[in-house]
Design a protein around this motif. Structure first.
Motif, PDB file in Angstrom:
ATOM      1  N   CYS A 393      66.042  34.841 -28.590  1.00  8.51           N
ATOM      2  CA  CYS A 393      65.816  33.865 -27.718  1.00  8.51           C
ATOM      3  C   CYS A 393      66.633  34.256 -26.321  1.00  8.51           C
ATOM      4  O   CYS A 393      67.382  34.945 -25.588  1.00  8.51           O
ATOM      5  CB  CYS A 393      66.760  31.933 -28.057  1.00  8.51           C
ATOM      6  N   ASP A 395      67.728  32.382 -24.193  1.00  9.45           N
ATOM      7  CA  ASP A 395      68.506  31.127 -23.654  1.00  9.45           C
ATOM      8  C   ASP A 395      69.426  32.826 -23.096  1.00  9.45           C
ATOM      9  O   ASP A 395      70.029  34.031 -23.552  1.00  9.45           O
ATOM     10  CB  ASP A 395      69.113  30.938 -24.680  1.00  9.45           C
ATOM     11  N   ALA A 418      63.126  29.997 -28.014  1.00 12.49           N
ATOM     12  CA  ALA A 418      63.702  29.938 -29.410  1.00 12.49           C
ATOM     13  C   ALA A 418      63.102  30.321 -30.681  1.00 12.49           C
ATOM     14  O   ALA A 418      62.731  30.252 -31.883  1.00 12.49           O
ATOM     15  CB  ALA A 418      63.045  28.214 -30.221  1.00 12.49           C
ATOM     16  N   HIS A 449      70.084  30.772 -32.420  1.00 14.38           N
ATOM     17  CA  HIS A 449      71.576  30.823 -31.987  1.00 14.38           C
ATOM     18  C   HIS A 449      71.693  29.158 -32.159  1.00 14.38           C
ATOM     19  O   HIS A 449      71.089  28.307 -32.074  1.00 14.38           O
ATOM     20  CB  HIS A 449      71.798  31.580 -30.342  1.00 14.38           C
ATOM     21  N   CYS A 452      70.680  25.723 -29.299  1.00 13.23           N
ATOM     22  CA  CYS A 452      69.162  26.740 -28.819  1.00 13.23           C
ATOM     23  C   CYS A 452      68.627  25.173 -28.258  1.00 13.23           C
ATOM     24  O   CYS A 452      68.579  23.969 -29.032  1.00 13.23           O
ATOM     25  CB  CYS A 452      68.821  27.360 -29.965  1.00 13.23           C
ATOM     26  N   GLY A 453      68.167  25.340 -27.037  1.00 11.52           N
ATOM     27  CA  GLY A 453      66.965  24.257 -26.444  1.00 11.52           C
ATOM     28  C   GLY A 453      66.368  24.052 -27.190  1.00 11.52           C
ATOM     29  O   GLY A 453      65.582  22.936 -27.189  1.00 11.52           O
TER      30      GLY A 453
HETATM   31 ZN   LIG Z   1      67.915  29.083 -27.617  1.00  8.92          ZN
END
Ligand SMILES: [Zn+2]
Length: 562
Positions: A393, A395, A418, A449, A452-453
């Motif tokens: 991801c 992130d 994602a 993860h 995860c947004g």
């Molecule tokens: Zn994520």
């Protein structure tokens, strides 16, 4: 403010246990795990090795100059105390079995007296003129981590791994020793506020402080330090610099309350700071205010902290005017501390709008790496042979190299929001094709993860914008696995299951791609793994999916035109 006048780092090939600045000359001495002592003259442009010598086959645990810098004193794991000639490193005097146990700490009290503390908590005072032990204190039952001497009060203080602070009046040798015992490992110690307080740093990260002469209980503790406090030194009577096991040097002001003022330096995330010391020439004449630190990265580093002392008045850098409590200077210094550093645990300075600070750090890093390994970047430029492709991801909390603990050149990386793998994403497919067919990676790790947004947004039914089209893929994953996901008790657990399924789904899509199918048909060694990383504990874990050949896949996805 002056420009940065800190000398370049001194790289070593073995860990440095201790170092010390000469009190009047631009000379620094380092003691290494190998038993070697190195003496360098330091300068803004370059450092020059003056001499080196091996004092023991066992590690050097401490180095210290006496008050006027006429003697260099060393302690070793071999239990000896040695004094060396400052100009040549020649051995002048040796007390072979000074302690029964390995000596861990040395502290100079004045011209001729030193204190040493060992691994079993025994402290000894020595007069180097005789040279005989003058006194022995048995107040600790674990290693002596640090000592400090309040000269005006003739008082030696020691902090131990047993959580004990012990206080010894060196004038009255028979006086009962005061102690305070805490339920924490004490690692570092100094006096502050003109001997009004004593502060100790600890394994837990707490800073404990005592009012002078009120030793039975701590005055208070400050819990704002984000890592252990392995070492600390006083920059002035109201400011400390701490070194932690996360490799960072931090500024902490102690007046009126304890407060974190920013990050001053960095030895690297995996390299705890072993020792931080201030050059005693700070503020004297035109000398730059210089801080030194050594860490597990095997570098002795220097930090120009002149900005913290500068003022706009004529008495720039005049230490006396600082210490006499000149209000304007104090305010200026305070201002400089807060503007010169990054604040909190973040390393990026938001006021660095042109990113010059970032580039500066980059250049320093490149220089330091080149110093310790002149061929590092040259070799790197020759090419890459990573064995792993990481699909993760975007992130910011899941950086592939850190999670895998691999260096540059070892992981080929593709990241998107994602960690979605679809058969229409040319960017991802190109990465897959290049890494498998050209670089010949042997493993593809698809790592999701938790927290995860992207997955959270897909799980919700809120519209976010363009990205909804991307996250639609995850809604499909949910639809395909809804019965299993919905079995989880609460929303958080359901989201975690969806993260798992999403990573597995992407890993499957990697396997279904023509690129991987063709590789397996060629007999190329290639395994695809699905993992998940938990931001809350830093751990990556295997999910229930791994494939090394086409027969691991569902029949419909396996091509059969030989
Ligand atoms: Zn994520």
């Amino acid at each position: 403010m002056n420009g940065n006048t800190a000398p370049p780092s001194i790289p070593f090939t073995d860990p440095i246990f201790d170092f010390c600045f000469h009190p009047t000359r631009h000379v620094v001495v380092s003691g290494l795990i190998t038993g070697y002592i190195y003496c360098h003259q330091y300068g803004t442009e370059a450092n020059t090795l003056l001499w080196s010598t091996q004092i023991s086959k066992k590690s050097t645990r401490g180095v210290e100059f006496n008050q006027d810098g006429s003697l260099l004193m060393t302690i070793s794991r071999d239990k000896s105390i040695q004094t060396l000639d400052v100009d040549t490193g020649r051995l002048l005097m040796k007390i072979p079995k000074a302690h029964k146990y390995p000596i861990n700490k040395i502290h100079a009290l004045d011209l001729n007296r030193i204190a040493t503390g060992d691994d079993e908590g025994i402290i000894k005072l020595w007069d180097l003129r005789t040279p005989k032990m003058a006194q022995q204190y048995i107040s600790h039952d674990d290693f002596i981590a640090d000592m400090t001497f309040a000269e005006g009060k003739s008082t030696l203080l020691a902090a131990g791994g047993d959580g004990v602070l012990s206080i010894h009046d060196t004038r009255k040798l028979d006086k009962k020793v005061a102690t305070c015992t805490l339920d924490d490992e004490l690692l570092a110690l100094t006096t502050i506020k003109d001997y009004d307080q004593v502060v100790a740093g600890s394994q837990s990260g707490a800073l404990y402080y005592w009012q002078w002469n009120e030793w039975a209980t701590i005055k208070d503790k400050w819990l704002g330090h984000p890592s252990s406090v392995d070492t600390l030194c006083k920059l002035d009577e109201d400011t400390l610099c701490t070194g932690g096991n996360d490799g960072l040097l931090r500024l902490v002001s102690v007046s009126p309350d304890y407060q974190f003022e920013g990050v001053l330096g960095d030895h690297g995330e995996d390299f705890p700071v072993e020792r931080v010391r201030l050059s005693s020439q700070n503020g004297a004449g035109d000398a730059a205010a210089l801080l030194g630190s050594c860490g597990h990265d095997m570098n002795l580093r220097f930090w120009d902290i002149g900005d913290l002392y500068d003022s706009d008045s004529d008495d720039d850098g005049d230490k006396d005017s600082q210490e006499s409590g000149n209000n304007t200077n104090d305010k200026k210094r305070q201002h400089d501390i807060t503007t010169a550093t990054t604040g909190h645990t973040k390393r990026f300075d938001c006021s660095d709008v042109n990113l010059d600070g970032l580039l500066d750090k980059n250049h320093k890093w490149a220089k330091a790496v080149t110093e310790s390994d002149p061929n590092y970047f040259k070799d790197m430029a020759l090419g890459q042979t990573p064995k792993i492709l990481w699909i993760g991801c975007s992130d910011s909390r899941v950086p592939a190299n850190q999670v895998l603990q691999l260096g540059p050149g070892e992981v080929f990386v593709h990241r998107n929001i994602a960690n979605v793998v679809t058969h229409t994403d040319m960017s991802c497919l190109s990465v897959l094709q290049y890494s498998i067919e050209v670089l010949k990676v042997e493993h593809v790790i698809v790592c999701g993860h938790y927290n995860c947004g992207g997955v959270a947004a897909a799980y919700s039914r809120k519209q976010v914008g363009l990205i909804d089209n991307w996250l639609r893929n995850i809604k499909d994953v949910y639809r395909l696995n809804a019965s299993s996901v919905n079995k989880e008790e609460d929303e958080q657990q359901r989201m975690r299951r969806l993260v798992d399924y999403n990573a597995i789904h992407s890993a499957q899509n990697v396997c279904y791609s023509t690129i991987v199918q063709d590789a397996w048909k060629r007999g190329q060694k290639l395994t695809v793994h699905a993992w998940v990383h938990d931001i809350a504990d830093g751990m990556a874990r295997k999910l229930n999916f791994k494939a090394s050949c086409a027969s691991d896949m569902e029949f419909i996805y396996v091509s059969n035109n030989e």
